[in-house]
Design a protein around this motif. Structure first.
Motif, PDB file in Angstrom:
ATOM      1  N   TYR A 468      -2.154   5.960  36.002  1.00  0.00           N
ATOM      2  CA  TYR A 468      -1.276   6.299  35.670  1.00  0.00           C
ATOM      3  C   TYR A 468       0.094   5.985  35.590  1.00  0.00           C
ATOM      4  O   TYR A 468       0.202   6.073  36.593  1.00  0.00           O
ATOM      5  N   PHE A 469       0.891   5.178  34.909  1.00  0.00           N
ATOM      6  CA  PHE A 469       2.069   4.913  35.102  1.00  0.00           C
ATOM      7  C   PHE A 469       2.666   4.488  33.799  1.00  0.00           C
ATOM      8  O   PHE A 469       2.613   4.606  32.593  1.00  0.00           O
ATOM      9  N   ASN A 470       4.158   4.933  33.743  1.00  0.00           N
ATOM     10  CA  ASN A 470       4.534   4.753  33.181  1.00  0.00           C
ATOM     11  C   ASN A 470       6.274   4.587  33.032  1.00  0.00           C
ATOM     12  O   ASN A 470       6.683   5.335  34.642  1.00  0.00           O
ATOM     13  N   LEU A 471       7.143   3.267  32.448  1.00  0.00           N
ATOM     14  CA  LEU A 471       8.671   3.014  32.514  1.00  0.00           C
ATOM     15  C   LEU A 471       9.296   3.210  31.877  1.00  0.00           C
ATOM     16  O   LEU A 471       8.809   2.955  30.797  1.00  0.00           O
ATOM     17  N   GLN A 472      10.503   3.448  31.839  1.00  0.00           N
ATOM     18  CA  GLN A 472      11.640   4.208  30.572  1.00  0.00           C
ATOM     19  C   GLN A 472      12.241   4.134  30.920  1.00  0.00           C
ATOM     20  O   GLN A 472      13.198   4.414  31.896  1.00  0.00           O
ATOM     21  N   LEU A 473      13.381   3.445  29.644  1.00  0.00           N
ATOM     22  CA  LEU A 473      15.042   3.316  29.516  1.00  0.00           C
ATOM     23  C   LEU A 473      15.889   3.297  28.691  1.00  0.00           C
ATOM     24  O   LEU A 473      15.051   3.973  27.981  1.00  0.00           O
ATOM     25  N   GLU A 474      16.590   3.970  28.961  1.00  0.00           N
ATOM     26  CA  GLU A 474      17.802   4.276  28.615  1.00  0.00           C
ATOM     27  C   GLU A 474      19.260   4.483  28.359  1.00  0.00           C
ATOM     28  O   GLU A 474      19.670   4.434  29.999  1.00  0.00           O
ATOM     29  N   ARG A 475      19.779   4.217  27.561  1.00  0.00           N
ATOM     30  CA  ARG A 475      21.486   4.262  27.483  1.00  0.00           C
ATOM     31  C   ARG A 475      21.998   4.558  26.190  1.00  0.00           C
ATOM     32  O   ARG A 475      21.667   4.718  25.266  1.00  0.00           O
ATOM     33  N   THR A 476      22.702   5.363  26.683  1.00  0.00           N
ATOM     34  CA  THR A 476      22.906   6.521  25.798  1.00  0.00           C
ATOM     35  C   THR A 476      24.528   6.348  25.394  1.00  0.00           C
ATOM     36  O   THR A 476      25.146   6.660  27.126  1.00  0.00           O
ATOM     37  N   GLY A 477      25.134   5.863  24.692  1.00  0.00           N
ATOM     38  CA  GLY A 477      26.875   5.981  24.268  1.00  0.00           C
ATOM     39  C   GLY A 477      27.249   7.615  24.495  1.00  0.00           C
ATOM     40  O   GLY A 477      26.784   8.715  23.691  1.00  0.00           O
ATOM     41  N   GLU A 478      28.235   7.709  25.024  1.00  0.00           N
ATOM     42  CA  GLU A 478      28.809   9.192  25.196  1.00  0.00           C
ATOM     43  C   GLU A 478      29.706   9.517  23.983  1.00  0.00           C
ATOM     44  O   GLU A 478      30.005  10.786  23.624  1.00  0.00           O
ATOM     45  N   ASN A 479      29.574   9.066  22.804  1.00  0.00           N
ATOM     46  CA  ASN A 479      30.531   9.354  21.615  1.00  0.00           C
ATOM     47  C   ASN A 479      28.804   9.249  20.670  1.00  0.00           C
ATOM     48  O   ASN A 479      29.444   9.432  19.432  1.00  0.00           O
ATOM     49  N   PHE A 480      28.267   9.281  21.103  1.00  0.00           N
ATOM     50  CA  PHE A 480      26.513   9.163  20.197  1.00  0.00           C
ATOM     51  C   PHE A 480      26.224  11.043  19.767  1.00  0.00           C
ATOM     52  O   PHE A 480      26.441  11.745  19.976  1.00  0.00           O
ATOM     53  N   ARG A 481      27.014  11.152  18.388  1.00  0.00           N
ATOM     54  CA  ARG A 481      26.788  12.543  17.719  1.00  0.00           C
ATOM     55  C   ARG A 481      25.288  12.799  16.563  1.00  0.00           C
ATOM     56  O   ARG A 481      24.966  12.212  16.037  1.00  0.00           O
ATOM     57  N   ALA A 482      24.710  14.047  16.937  1.00  0.00           N
ATOM     58  CA  ALA A 482      23.179  14.176  16.254  1.00  0.00           C
ATOM     59  C   ALA A 482      23.228  15.777  15.739  1.00  0.00           C
ATOM     60  O   ALA A 482      22.670  16.619  16.924  1.00  0.00           O
ATOM     61  N   HIS A 493      23.033   6.517  31.730  1.00  0.00           N
ATOM     62  CA  HIS A 493      22.105   5.389  31.753  1.00  0.00           C
ATOM     63  C   HIS A 493      20.605   6.054  31.937  1.00  0.00           C
ATOM     64  O   HIS A 493      21.138   6.790  33.109  1.00  0.00           O
ATOM     65  N   ARG A 494      19.680   6.168  32.145  1.00  0.00           N
ATOM     66  CA  ARG A 494      18.500   6.408  32.749  1.00  0.00           C
ATOM     67  C   ARG A 494      16.871   5.855  33.124  1.00  0.00           C
ATOM     68  O   ARG A 494      16.770   4.381  32.063  1.00  0.00           O
ATOM     69  N   LEU A 495      17.037   5.456  34.970  1.00  0.00           N
ATOM     70  CA  LEU A 495      16.102   5.011  34.588  1.00  0.00           C
ATOM     71  C   LEU A 495      14.543   5.645  35.057  1.00  0.00           C
ATOM     72  O   LEU A 495      15.272   6.619  35.758  1.00  0.00           O
ATOM     73  N   ASN A 496      13.622   6.157  34.652  1.00  0.00           N
ATOM     74  CA  ASN A 496      12.603   6.673  35.070  1.00  0.00           C
ATOM     75  C   ASN A 496      11.052   5.998  34.697  1.00  0.00           C
ATOM     76  O   ASN A 496      10.921   5.151  34.302  1.00  0.00           O
ATOM     77  N   GLY A 497      10.950   5.574  36.498  1.00  0.00           N
ATOM     78  CA  GLY A 497       9.477   5.454  36.751  1.00  0.00           C
ATOM     79  C   GLY A 497       7.987   6.660  36.910  1.00  0.00           C
ATOM     80  O   GLY A 497       8.047   7.061  37.827  1.00  0.00           O
ATOM     81  N   THR A 498       6.535   7.167  36.743  1.00  0.00           N
ATOM     82  CA  THR A 498       5.960   7.355  37.125  1.00  0.00           C
ATOM     83  C   THR A 498       4.812   7.329  37.168  1.00  0.00           C
ATOM     84  O   THR A 498       4.149   5.632  36.936  1.00  0.00           O
ATOM     85  N   ALA A 499       3.239   7.430  38.231  1.00  0.00           N
ATOM     86  CA  ALA A 499       2.481   7.069  39.099  1.00  0.00           C
ATOM     87  C   ALA A 499       2.012   7.808  39.280  1.00  0.00           C
ATOM     88  O   ALA A 499       1.905   8.719  40.204  1.00  0.00           O
ATOM     89  N   GLY A 500       0.029   7.348  38.922  1.00  0.00           N
ATOM     90  CA  GLY A 500      -0.121   8.138  39.452  1.00  0.00           C
ATOM     91  C   GLY A 500      -2.054   8.043  39.433  1.00  0.00           C
ATOM     92  O   GLY A 500      -2.143   6.663  39.035  1.00  0.00           O
ATOM     93  N   TYR A 501      -2.679   8.028  40.149  1.00  0.00           N
ATOM     94  CA  TYR A 501      -4.175   8.086  41.186  1.00  0.00           C
ATOM     95  C   TYR A 501      -5.154   9.499  40.995  1.00  0.00           C
ATOM     96  O   TYR A 501      -4.354  10.343  41.654  1.00  0.00           O
ATOM     97  N   LEU A 502      -6.292   9.533  40.820  1.00  0.00           N
ATOM     98  CA  LEU A 502      -7.170  10.163  40.620  1.00  0.00           C
ATOM     99  C   LEU A 502      -8.337   9.572  41.689  1.00  0.00           C
ATOM    100  O   LEU A 502      -8.698   8.723  41.399  1.00  0.00           O
TER     101      LEU A 502
END
Length: 734
Positions: A468-482, A493-502
């Motif tokens: 299993y693996f996953n790569l995720q990137l995010e870029r979020t502006g400081e003025n974004f409002r929801a 900015h965020r970088l996330n990497g995941t890896a696993g083996y069974l």
């Protein structure tokens, strides 16, 4: 340390997405079940003695999914299906392999899958391998139903109108059901649906399916359904209008604010109108959600808001069109923002399929004044989704929050005249479900705010039996409002990497074991390194389904704003201070087939400001099958700080014990009569909550509720508030 996260990165991911989308034939297209019109009446009693069943085809020879997906199932299951002008019928005979009682947690509706012997059916009326319905039961007759979305996830909060019965003896248990065509959503003329049947037998620890499913996926995975072939297209849906009125009466007393006892009486109604067999209009006037179960509290030691799922029935059908846009912490729409502190006056929701490729969702809700300075507000959402390739889709969303009578607002810094979000996303799901991912673009509009108001994100994941693996990137502006969404953090900015083996041993008591790790790193908007986390985990799963893992982690955080590390004491660490620590811990879950089950989790290591944190938690439960289930969940977080001159005076040389304790008793006299007693002690929130909830389902989808709540201060010095509500609703088909 720095990375460059630009649009071309997302573009590269898009090319990879398209390459993995695939146009190949459905994986289990060769598995066909031919359903015929019933040649006589079918009585839903679980006895399986209606002559009509003798003419039905039999689906059997299930395939094992767990513990290993390389052989036929050892427990035998036989399934038959029929239909008439009103209903879709199913009969499942679940034979036993080993002696002993059936394993069931209780008779409560929408039971926990892994703690009950059960049978489930998954229906994909459009055969698009993305959306559908699930129905089923445990071995004592507790019903299960839910809406399916994203190719294999199930929202069990949805409730349809259908009936079922279960009969059991020492050799088998028999499940029989009838689902009205009015309950389902399908298109006229489609005579090939997706279908699969799932069986869980806890005595043998075997999970099986009629159409084979790889073990890394749930049996609910619509990518692996077989084909339900109708001898003639299902009966066209007739006009279906349901009217669901309610009336309630209650007493409430607010001791904390010295308010007198208040008597409340109210009424309102929901309506469901099937515009087509696959498109539904929901209406509500003066809704009340006092019967909804209380949230399970959490100890919050995070710097950001915690997420609690929506439980209110009106918002749940086709909720994925609205709520699942984006990621878990990047949601432009979160329905719990509506009516949280203000009464909902009325609302409407249009949702469903226009055809096999197009889905639509439109929501409009009007709230009244909250009595605390917020005037009436309107919430509107429009979502469109277009299927592309085999199982992927492209979606767009518009979210609008508008404040009426804005001139009367005194605090215009806290309440804006409007807030709007628009978004586009591409959701990847390969034909065999091995590749999944998302590309996301969001932009917000608020008065006086411009620039740095966008989100760009994407991920790509691969799930095989062993890797299993996953790569995720995010870029979020400081003025974004929801303001109608859930975006607890911006400006990063965020970088996330995941890896696993069974590994899968060929013999012994261990089913699988292997490592899992992920690395996530945060940068501020100037690409300056401000946070990271690196855990290493080793997981072991035994043949009897006991689970255990051990982990170690390294954390680094630079505070970008003041933060109270206890979320309790009121003393904060300064902006710009840097903190790093190491920690380790364990997690354990006992085998689910025991009458007594328990789990345990631990964590010990460093914490902010050179402090230490110990967390011990777990849950123990015992069931008197099938009527009584008793459980106790508890967690303590012990935080200790040294006599550090850089600490606020209120934290120096201090120890804080944060307790969260929750005993629960579920009494299920029948599968229509429930009593739940739930207590939560949370000294971080300085509250003790008692919730007593009685439910009688006196008719399909029609209920009587009696709910008592009482809140005390955590030192039990005084009662804060209490309320008693009696509510009656009735589902009336016009």
């Amino acid at each position: 340390m720095a990375i460059r996260f630009r649009a071309k990165t997302i573009g590269s991911l898009l090319l990879l997405f398209v390459g993995t989308a695939g146009f190949s034939q459905k994986e289990n297209a060769a598995f066909e079940y031919h359903i015929r019109r019933a040649e006589g009446p079918v009585k839903v009693d679980g006895l399986a003695d209606d002559p009509a069943w003798l003419k039905a085809d039999v689906a059997t020879d299930f395939y094992q999914v767990l513990p290993m997906d390389t052989s036929k199932a050892i427990v035998r299951t036989e399934v038959r299906m029929l239909y008439d002008d009103q209903n879709l019928y199913l009969l499942a005979v679940n034979y036993e392999k080993l002696d002993g009682p059936y394993m069931v947690e209780s008779l409560r509706r929408d039971f926990l899958f892994g703690r009950n012997d059960n049978f489930l059916v998954f229906l994909d009326p459009f055969d698009d391998q993305t959306n559908g319905f699930s129905f089923g039961s445990n071995a004592r007759g507790a019903q299960w139903d839910g809406l399916m979305f994203e190719g294999g996830r199930i929202d069990l909060s949805w409730e349809g109108k259908w009936e079922s019965a279960v009969q059991a003896d020492n050799e088998k248990w028999v499940f029989e059901m009838a689902v009205p065509f009015k309950t389902l959503r399908y298109k006229k003329g489609i005579d090939r649906w997706g279908v699969n049947f799932s069986r869980l037998d806890l005595k043998t620890t075997e999970k099986s399916a009629w159409a084979p499913v790889p073990r890394q996926f749930p049996t609910a995975s619509l990518a692996y359904t077989g084909v339900l072939v109708w001898d003639e297209p299902p009966p066209p849906a007739k006009t279906n209008i349901s009217f669901i009125p309610y009336a309630l009466a209650g007493l409430s007393k607010d001791n904390e604010n010295n308010k007198p006892t208040h008597f409340n009486k109210d009424f309102g109604a929901d309506a469901k109108v099937s515009l087509t067999s696959s498109l539904n209009l929901d209406l509500t006037v003066n809704p009340d959600f006092s019967q909804v179960e209380v949230d399970v509290q959490q100890t919050n030691l995070d710097r950001f808001e915690l997420f609690f799922p929506e439980r209110r029935q009106f918002f749940l059908e086709n909720a994925d069109l609205f709520a699942n846009f984006g990621y878990g912490a990047l949601r432009p729409f979160f329905s719990r923002r509506i009516g949280l502190n203000a009464p909902i006056r009325f609302g409407a929701r249009l949702s469903g399929k226009l055809n096999k490729n197009w889905r639509i969702g439109a929501l409009n809700m009007q709230t009244g004044e909250d009595g605390q300075g917020t005037p009436a507000q309107n919430f509107g959402v429009l979502s469109l989704q277009r299927r592309v390739f085999a199982r992927s889709n492209v979606a767009a969303i518009i979210v609008n929050k508008e404040t009426f009578d804005y001139g009367s607002v005194t605090d215009k810094s806290a309440i804006k005249r409007y807030n709007r979000n628009v978004g586009l996303e591409y959701n990847l799901a390969s034909q065999n479900n091995l590749w999944t991912g998302k590309l996301l673009l969001l932009k917000s509009f608020s008065p006086g705010v411009s620039g740095k108001d966008m989100i760009l994100a994407g991920n790509l994941a691969y799930s095989a039996r062993d890797w299993y693996f996953n790569l995720q990137l995010e870029r979020t502006g400081e003025n974004f409002r929801a303001e109608t969404g859930f975006v607890p953090r911006t400006g990063y900015h965020r970088l996330n990497g995941t890896a696993g083996y069974l590994f899968f041993p060929k013999s012994g008591k261990v089913l699988s074991h292997g490592p899992l790790t992920f690395y996530q790193i945060f940068f501020d908007e100037n690409m300056r390194y401000v946070e990271s986390e690196l855990p290493l985990i080793y997981r072991v799963t035994f043949l009897n389904r006991t689970e255990f893992d051990v982990w170690a982690a390294y954390d680094f955080q630079e505070l970008l704003q003041p933060f109270d590390p206890t979320n309790f004491a009121g003393d904060t660490l300064a902006t710009g201070t840097k903190h790093n620590w190491r920690a380790f811990g364990t997690n354990f879950n006992s085998k689910p087939q025991s009458l007594f089950t328990w789990s345990f989790n631990s964590r010990y290591g460093g914490y902010y400001a050179d402090g230490t944190r110990l967390r011990l938690g777990g849950e123990a439960g015992y069931r008197f099958q099938p009527y009584v289930s008793i459980s106790m969940a508890a967690q303590i977080n012990r935080i200790e700080f040294k006599d550090n001159k850089d600490l606020p005076a209120g934290l120096r040389n201090r120890r804080f014990d944060l307790w969260l304790v929750g005993p629960r008793i579920d009494l299920t006299l029948t599968n229509k009569l429930f009593l739940t007693n739930f207590v939560q002690y949370n000294n971080q929130a300085k509250n003790v909550n008692l919730n007593l909830r009685f439910q009688w389902r006196y008719s399909p989808a029609s209920d009587l509720f009696i709910v008592y709540t009482n809140n005390y201060f955590s030192d039990f010095s005084a009662a804060r508030n209490r309320a008693l509500v009696i509510k009656l609703n009735y589902w009336w088909n016009v």
